[in-house]
Design an enzyme around this catalytic site. Structure first.
Site, short mmCIF file in Angstrom:
data_model
loop_
_atom_site.label_atom_id
_atom_site.label_comp_id
_atom_site.label_asym_id
_atom_site.label_seq_id
_atom_site.Cartn_x
_atom_site.Cartn_y
_atom_site.Cartn_z
N CYS A 1 1.13 -1.12 -0.01
CA CYS A 1 0.03 -0.07 0.04
C CYS A 1 0.96 1.46 0.04
CB CYS A 1 -0.92 -0.10 1.42
SG CYS A 1 -0.29 -0.81 2.76
N HIS B 1 -2.94 6.33 4.20
CA HIS B 1 -1.45 6.48 4.75
C HIS B 1 -1.07 7.80 4.17
CE1 HIS B 1 -1.39 2.34 5.98
NE2 HIS B 1 -0.90 1.82 4.89
P1 NAP Z 1 -7.45 -9.28 8.26
O1 NAP Z 1 -8.55 -8.13 8.40
O2 NAP Z 1 -6.81 -9.86 9.17
O3 NAP Z 1 -8.41 -10.43 7.14
C1 NAP Z 1 -7.59 -11.79 6.94
C2 NAP Z 1 -8.38 -12.17 5.98
O4 NAP Z 1 -7.67 -13.60 5.51
C3 NAP Z 1 -9.74 -12.72 6.50
O5 NAP Z 1 -10.80 -12.86 5.33
C4 NAP Z 1 -9.29 -14.28 6.79
O6 NAP Z 1 -10.44 -15.40 6.90
C5 NAP Z 1 -8.39 -14.73 5.76
N1 NAP Z 1 -7.45 -15.94 6.12
C6 NAP Z 1 -6.72 -16.12 7.08
N2 NAP Z 1 -6.29 -17.10 7.11
C7 NAP Z 1 -6.55 -17.60 5.97
C8 NAP Z 1 -6.59 -18.91 5.27
N3 NAP Z 1 -5.59 -20.17 5.98
N4 NAP Z 1 -7.11 -19.52 4.39
C9 NAP Z 1 -8.02 -18.65 3.74
N5 NAP Z 1 -8.23 -17.30 4.05
C10 NAP Z 1 -7.50 -17.05 5.27
O7 NAP Z 1 -6.45 -8.83 7.17
P2 NAP Z 1 -6.40 -7.64 5.94
O8 NAP Z 1 -6.18 -6.26 6.35
O9 NAP Z 1 -7.71 -7.67 5.18
O10 NAP Z 1 -5.20 -8.20 4.93
C11 NAP Z 1 -5.25 -9.32 4.28
C12 NAP Z 1 -3.67 -9.50 3.58
O11 NAP Z 1 -3.90 -8.96 2.56
C13 NAP Z 1 -2.65 -9.31 4.35
O12 NAP Z 1 -2.01 -10.30 5.07
C14 NAP Z 1 -1.80 -8.75 3.24
O13 NAP Z 1 -1.06 -10.05 2.95
C15 NAP Z 1 -2.60 -8.13 2.36
N6 NAP Z 1 -2.62 -6.74 2.27
C16 NAP Z 1 -2.07 -5.97 1.51
C17 NAP Z 1 -2.00 -4.77 1.48
C18 NAP Z 1 -1.45 -3.98 0.21
O14 NAP Z 1 -0.69 -3.22 0.58
N7 NAP Z 1 -1.69 -4.18 -0.88
C19 NAP Z 1 -2.60 -4.02 2.57
C20 NAP Z 1 -3.10 -4.81 3.59
C21 NAP Z 1 -3.04 -6.00 3.30
P3 NAP Z 1 -11.23 -15.64 8.35
O15 NAP Z 1 -12.27 -14.56 8.40
O16 NAP Z 1 -11.59 -17.06 8.14
O17 NAP Z 1 -9.84 -15.33 9.31
C1 3JM Z 2 0.25 -5.83 4.51
O1 3JM Z 2 1.99 -12.76 5.16
C2 3JM Z 2 1.12 -12.07 6.06
O2 3JM Z 2 1.21 -12.39 7.36
C3 3JM Z 2 0.62 -10.71 5.79
C4 3JM Z 2 1.56 -9.46 6.02
C5 3JM Z 2 1.10 -8.31 5.40
C6 3JM Z 2 1.62 -7.89 4.15
C7 3JM Z 2 2.45 -8.74 3.53
O3 3JM Z 2 3.56 -8.82 3.58
O4 3JM Z 2 1.61 -9.28 2.39
C8 3JM Z 2 0.20 -7.56 6.16
C9 3JM Z 2 -0.18 -6.25 5.76
C10 3JM Z 2 1.02 -6.55 3.52
C11 3JM Z 2 1.63 -6.11 2.37
O5 3JM Z 2 0.76 -5.82 1.44
O6 3JM Z 2 2.86 -6.17 2.26
#
Ligand code: NAP
Ligand code: 3JM
Length: 350
Positions: free
Chosen positions: A132, A252
């Site tokens: 992000c 951000h």
């Molecule tokens: P979050 O609110 O904690 O949500 C996590 C999601 O992942 C929930 O839907 C969860 O399902 C699901 N999940 C967890 N473990 C899983 C598994 N084993 N199999 C299938 N689904 C699973 O986190 P978030 O902020 O949405 O972020 C999720 C991910 O997106 C991060 O870990 C990161 O890699 C990525 N992300 C990217 C950016 C970016 O900069 N582009 C920003 C933020 C996040 P449940 O409801 O079943 O737990």
């Molecule tokens: C944003 O793998 C993980 O636990 C997710 C960690 C995470 C990430 C990532 O590295 O994919 C949390 C929040 C990000 C991201 O976009 O880089």
């Protein structure tokens, strides 16, 4: 978007903070969906979510979840992408991955459509969505790089808690209430779940996002450094980053210092370049106190830039303030834009 064909779409991590914005964005942008599959872990399987007036039951993610899927939007953490993205690709889906799992893989394009949309067409089934903080910075830097060249970038971030997921948002709410009621603060999650130490985020600032690397930078900082070079196709640009978490929910903000190659560039030239760029809004009028803030940008898809000024010592140095909704342009909207581009340009076939 307008097209006659419709697509089977899977959202992996649909119950998460990013997943919710993914659904909101697919709806708002009128994405051409035929079937929608909402996937999560076992924990949320069976939960019901609304989309365009219809109720969908969330299902546990399995390899078979991707049978018949055209486009899979992943945001459920790196390990989930590592496990299931190849299964989705094997079954013919194109994956847009929001995690860091594949971003630096040379076989995987890392894309911000305003910067390097053409890279999408080289995909082998997976396209990575950048971090992000990287996305909003490179979107703002692209017109500067194009018109004036760019040799150095130094960024300090002011990042919202929603970037750390739904549980981190709960921690901020609970701690804020406790702080205002004079109670002790309990920190169990931030700065990073699973780390040895946790610090309160409420009324605080944490100079750690993601885990420390051997070189003293955090992984979030290294993501910004390495991803910027890859997206902007410039291995020689010098990039340094300091990433800080602050106690607000959304968007951000970044203080960005950039050194250009060209001599004699003026602030007005920089402002014109930025205001003409797609997806960027210039909000810069110090006399009238006009500049973007996290609250003013929340809920919007654009990247907002203000406070543009020349460095007082380096004629080629400029300072910018860059703000964007981390869950929209920083995650969901950028992913949906990549998916739209796959359709619009006929790049779905590998
Ligand atoms: P979050 O609110 O904690 O949500 C996590 C999601 O992942 C929930 O839907 C969860 O399902 C699901 N999940 C967890 N473990 C899983 C598994 N084993 N199999 C299938 N689904 C699973 O986190 P978030 O902020 O949405 O972020 C999720 C991910 O997106 C991060 O870990 C990161 O890699 C990525 N992300 C990217 C950016 C970016 O900069 N582009 C920003 C933020 C996040 P449940 O409801 O079943 O737990
Ligand atoms: C944003 O793998 C993980 O636990 C997710 C960690 C995470 C990430 C990532 O590295 O994919 C949390 C929040 C990000 C991201 O976009 O880089």
């Amino acid at each position: 978007m307008t097209t006659t064909q419709r697509y089977n779409v899977a959202v992996v991590g649909a119950t998460g903070a990013v997943g919710a914005k993914m659904l909101e964005t697919l709806d708002k942008k009128n994405f051409p969906i035929n079937e929608l599959h909402l996937l999560s872990s076992k924990r949320s399987a069976g939960k019901e979510l609304e989309f365009q007036g219809k109720t969908y039951t969330v299902q546990e993610t399995t390899p078979e979840s991707f049978e018949g899927i055209d486009i899979a939007l992943f945001s459920a953490g790196g390990s989930v992408s590592k496990k299931f993205a190849p299964e989705a690709v094997k079954r013919g889906a194109v994956v847009v991955d929001n995690t860091s799992a594949y971003r630096m893989d040379p076989e995987v394009p890392l894309v911000v459509p305003e910067v390097n949309e053409e890279d999408i067409k080289t995909h082998n089934g997976i396209i990575a969505n950048p971090n992000c903080s990287t996305i909003q910075m490179v979107a703002a830097l692209k017109p500067i790089q194009d018109q004036f060249g760019m040799s150095r970038v130094i960024v300090s971030t002011y990042q919202a808690v929603s970037g750390a997921g739904n549980e981190a948002l709960d921690e901020l709410r609970t701690q804020s209430k406790a702080f205002l009621e004079g109670e002790d603060l309990e920190a169990e999650l931030l700065p990073v779940s699973g780390e040895k130490h946790h610090y309160p985020i409420a009324f605080n600032a944490l100079p750690q996002i993601d885990v420390f690397q051997d070189n003293g930078y955090t992984f979030e900082e290294m993501k910004m450094i390495n991803e910027t070079k890859k997206i902007m196709h410039d291995d020689t640009v010098h990039v340094a980053a300091t990433c800080v978490r602050l106690p607000f929910f959304t968007s951000h903000a970044e203080s960005v210092y950039v050194e250009v190659d060209k001599e004699g560039v003026t602030v007005d030239q920089l402002k014109t370049a930025i205001s003409n760029a797609e997806g960027i809004v210039l909000e810069d009028d110090p006399e009238n106190q006009v500049y973007p803030t996290p609250l003013s940008s929340a809920g919007k898809c654009d990247v907002f830039v203000g406070r543009i000024r020349k460095d007082l010592d380096n004629q080629k140095g400029f300072h910018l303030w860059v703000v964007s909704d981390n869950l929209l342009k920083g995650a969901a909207w950028n992913s949906v834009q990549i998916a739209e581009s796959l359709i619009k340009n006929n790049w779905l076939q590998k």
